[in-house]
Design a protein around this motif. Structure first.
Motif, PDB file in Angstrom:
ATOM      1  N   ASP A  62     -16.117   0.250   1.686  1.00 13.34           N
ATOM      2  CA  ASP A  62     -16.326   0.895   0.386  1.00 13.34           C
ATOM      3  C   ASP A  62     -17.800   1.187   0.140  1.00 13.34           C
ATOM      4  OD1 ASP A  62     -13.611   0.900  -0.058  1.00 13.34           O
ATOM      5  OD2 ASP A  62     -13.640  -0.858  -1.376  1.00 13.34           O
ATOM      6  N   ASP A  63     -18.688   0.327   0.621  1.00 14.36           N
ATOM      7  CA  ASP A  63     -20.134   0.583   0.501  1.00 14.36           C
ATOM      8  C   ASP A  63     -20.524   1.837   1.281  1.00 14.36           C
ATOM      9  OD1 ASP A  63     -20.434  -1.664  -1.086  1.00 14.36           O
ATOM     10  OD2 ASP A  63     -21.208  -2.931   0.544  1.00 14.36           O
ATOM     11  N   VAL A  64     -19.942   2.018   2.462  1.00 13.72           N
ATOM     12  CA  VAL A  64     -20.211   3.218   3.264  1.00 13.72           C
ATOM     13  C   VAL A  64     -19.719   4.457   2.529  1.00 13.72           C
ATOM     14  CG1 VAL A  64     -19.611   4.430   5.400  1.00 13.72           C
ATOM     15  CG2 VAL A  64     -20.190   1.994   5.473  1.00 13.72           C
ATOM     16  N   ILE A  65     -18.515   4.387   1.981  1.00 11.49           N
ATOM     17  CA  ILE A  65     -17.954   5.527   1.250  1.00 11.49           C
ATOM     18  C   ILE A  65     -18.850   5.890   0.075  1.00 11.49           C
ATOM     19  CG2 ILE A  65     -16.022   6.302  -0.183  1.00 11.49           C
ATOM     20  CD1 ILE A  65     -14.213   4.551   1.657  1.00 11.49           C
ATOM     21  N   ARG A  66     -19.320   4.893  -0.665  1.00  7.98           N
ATOM     22  CA  ARG A  66     -20.211   5.149  -1.802  1.00  7.98           C
ATOM     23  C   ARG A  66     -21.501   5.831  -1.352  1.00  7.98           C
ATOM     24  NH1 ARG A  66     -17.640   0.983  -4.261  1.00  7.98           N
ATOM     25  NH2 ARG A  66     -18.644  -0.700  -3.170  1.00  7.98           N
ATOM     26  N   ALA A  67     -22.064   5.365  -0.249  1.00  8.62           N
ATOM     27  CA  ALA A  67     -23.309   5.951   0.249  1.00  8.62           C
ATOM     28  C   ALA A  67     -23.111   7.422   0.616  1.00  8.62           C
ATOM     29  CB  ALA A  67     -23.818   5.165   1.460  1.00  8.62           C
ATOM     30  N   VAL A  68     -21.990   7.741   1.235  1.00 10.78           N
ATOM     31  CA  VAL A  68     -21.721   9.134   1.603  1.00 10.78           C
ATOM     32  C   VAL A  68     -21.458   9.965   0.352  1.00 10.78           C
ATOM     33  CG1 VAL A  68     -20.109  10.646   2.834  1.00 10.78           C
ATOM     34  CG2 VAL A  68     -20.933   8.538   3.928  1.00 10.78           C
TER      35      VAL A  68
ATOM     36  N   GLU B 111     -11.016  12.065  -7.440  1.00 10.77           N
ATOM     37  CA  GLU B 111     -10.684  10.643  -7.410  1.00 10.77           C
ATOM     38  C   GLU B 111     -11.471   9.984  -6.286  1.00 10.77           C
ATOM     39  OE1 GLU B 111      -6.827   7.841  -6.500  1.00 10.77           O
ATOM     40  OE2 GLU B 111      -6.504   9.855  -7.291  1.00 10.77           O
ATOM     41  N   ARG B 112     -12.059   8.854  -6.566  1.00 17.16           N
ATOM     42  CA  ARG B 112     -12.853   8.140  -5.569  1.00 17.16           C
ATOM     43  C   ARG B 112     -11.934   7.313  -4.680  1.00 17.16           C
ATOM     44  NH1 ARG B 112     -17.139  11.161  -5.720  1.00 17.16           N
ATOM     45  NH2 ARG B 112     -18.236  11.083  -7.666  1.00 17.16           N
ATOM     46  N   VAL B 113     -12.160   7.390  -3.389  1.00 16.31           N
ATOM     47  CA  VAL B 113     -11.374   6.629  -2.427  1.00 16.31           C
ATOM     48  C   VAL B 113     -11.982   5.245  -2.290  1.00 16.31           C
ATOM     49  CG1 VAL B 113     -10.670   6.506   0.006  1.00 16.31           C
ATOM     50  CG2 VAL B 113     -10.755   8.716  -1.172  1.00 16.31           C
ATOM     51  N   ARG B 114     -11.151   4.248  -2.364  1.00 16.17           N
ATOM     52  CA  ARG B 114     -11.589   2.877  -2.144  1.00 16.17           C
ATOM     53  C   ARG B 114     -10.552   2.184  -1.267  1.00 16.17           C
ATOM     54  NH1 ARG B 114     -15.489   5.040  -3.207  1.00 16.17           N
ATOM     55  NH2 ARG B 114     -16.757   4.850  -5.033  1.00 16.17           N
TER      56      ARG B 114
END
Length: 62
Positions: free
Chosen positions: A20-26, A10-13
């Motif tokens: 959220d942009d940082v999380i996506r990049a990681v 599950e993706r954390v948002r």
């Protein structure tokens, strides 16, 4: 159970676009060359620090 049988995590948002942009990049690091990982982590640190710096300071107790 093989790796292909595992459900996608599950993706954390957070609801905060910059975070959220940082999380996506990681999350996308697996698809990027190893040489780029340090830069992504450094940028993530900078952006997360910026997000924390822009939150309202808690009020001081009365």
């Amino acid at each position: 159970m093989s790796e292909t049988d595992l459900p996608e995590p599950e993706r954390v948002r957070t609801g905060v676009d910059s975070v959220d942009d940082v999380i996506r990049a990681v999350e996308e690091l697996e698809e990027r060359p190893l040489e780029e990982h340090v830069g992504v982590f450094e940028a993530a640190h900078t952006e997360l620090r910026r997000a924390l710096d822009h939150t309202e300071s808690p009020t001081e107790p009365a």
